[in-house]
Write an enzyme that holds these catalytic residues in place. Structure first.
Site, PDB file in Angstrom:
ATOM      1  CG  HIS A 170      -4.219  -3.410   2.523  1.00 56.61           C
ATOM      2  ND1 HIS A 170      -3.287  -3.020   3.473  1.00 56.61           N
ATOM      3  CD2 HIS A 170      -4.813  -2.281   2.089  1.00 56.61           C
ATOM      4  CE1 HIS A 170      -3.332  -1.702   3.607  1.00 56.61           C
ATOM      5  NE2 HIS A 170      -4.235  -1.234   2.772  1.00 56.61           N
TER       6      HIS A 170
ATOM      7  CB  CYS B 209      -0.988  -0.032   1.172  1.00 56.37           C
ATOM      8  SG  CYS B 209      -2.383   1.134   0.968  1.00 56.37           S
TER       9      CYS B 209
ATOM     10  CD  GLU C 143      -2.415  -6.540   4.941  1.00 59.74           C
ATOM     11  OE1 GLU C 143      -2.650  -5.379   5.331  1.00 59.74           O
ATOM     12  OE2 GLU C 143      -1.816  -6.797   3.873  1.00 59.74           O
TER      13      GLU C 143
END
Length: 210
Positions: A185, A80, A187
């Site tokens: 992202h 990011c 994750e």
């Protein structure tokens, strides 16, 4: 293998740390360069404003550590804002120099043409296959974006994958040598994101053991 998460005061550290741990890797989260040097690979996360983040990196001396990682050809993943910091410059609230690893500028979406921020799930289109990922392995290619700025004027050979947002080609994954960036992202991107993160880490692990 140890993964160092660079803490310069502006990262979503917990979610990235937990994702890497779930994949079975030891994690060092620190702003201390000597502690980070114990790691085999590094992640530069980031949430917030470009200028503040660059200021934090410079204040802590971690900008020089990032350059050291690159020079020593150790693996580095920017996520990011962490990816955006690796570009040449940014037009966010002025004009600010970035770390200059990737060619290009970080520019705001035109809010007269599209909704800002760009928030939601988008499909990745791969321009080439990086050494750590076979696109065919992905059950789906949807990943989660949350950002108001994106990379423009990239070097074509550094663009691994992009997403379409209202007709705008948004760089999703970039790579130059040992340095990779993900605008989304991983994750928080379900199976696809975790697969991408896992495969990047597995490739790194293989290189460190060879």
């Amino acid at each position: 293998m140890k993964v160092g998460i660079i803490d310069y005061g502006m990262g979503n550290l917990f979610s990235v740390e937990q994702a890497v741990k779930r994949l079975g890797y030891e994690v060092i989260v620190s702003s201390n360069i000597q502690e980070l040097k114990q790691a085999d690979a590094f992640i530069l996360p980031g949430v917030g404003a470009f200028a503040d983040a660059i200021g934090c990196l410079e204040k802590t001396g971690l900008n020089h550590f990032v350059y050291e990682i690159v020079e020593q050809q150790k693996p580095l993943l920017g996520i990011c804002l962490g990816m955006q910091l690796l570009f040449e410059d940014s037009e966010e609230n002025g004009f600010f120099k970035g770390l200059g690893i990737f060619k290009g500028t970080i520019r705001r979406f035109d809010d007269e043409k599209v909704r800002v921020p760009h928030m939601g799930w988008n499909n990745l289109t791969f321009t080439f296959t990086p050494n750590w990922q076979e696109p065919e392995e992905l059950a789906d290619r949807y990943v989660y974006f949350v950002h108001s700025y994106y990379g423009v004027d990239l070097a074509p050979e550094q663009l691994v994958a992009y997403a379409e947002y209202e007709g705008i080609r948004v760089p999703g994954i970039v790579q130059k040598g040992n340095v990779t960036g993900m605008q989304f992202h991983p994750e928080k991107s379900g199976t696809c994101g975790m697969t991408l993160l896992k495969n990047w880490l597995q490739q790194v692990e293989g290189e460190t053991q060879s």
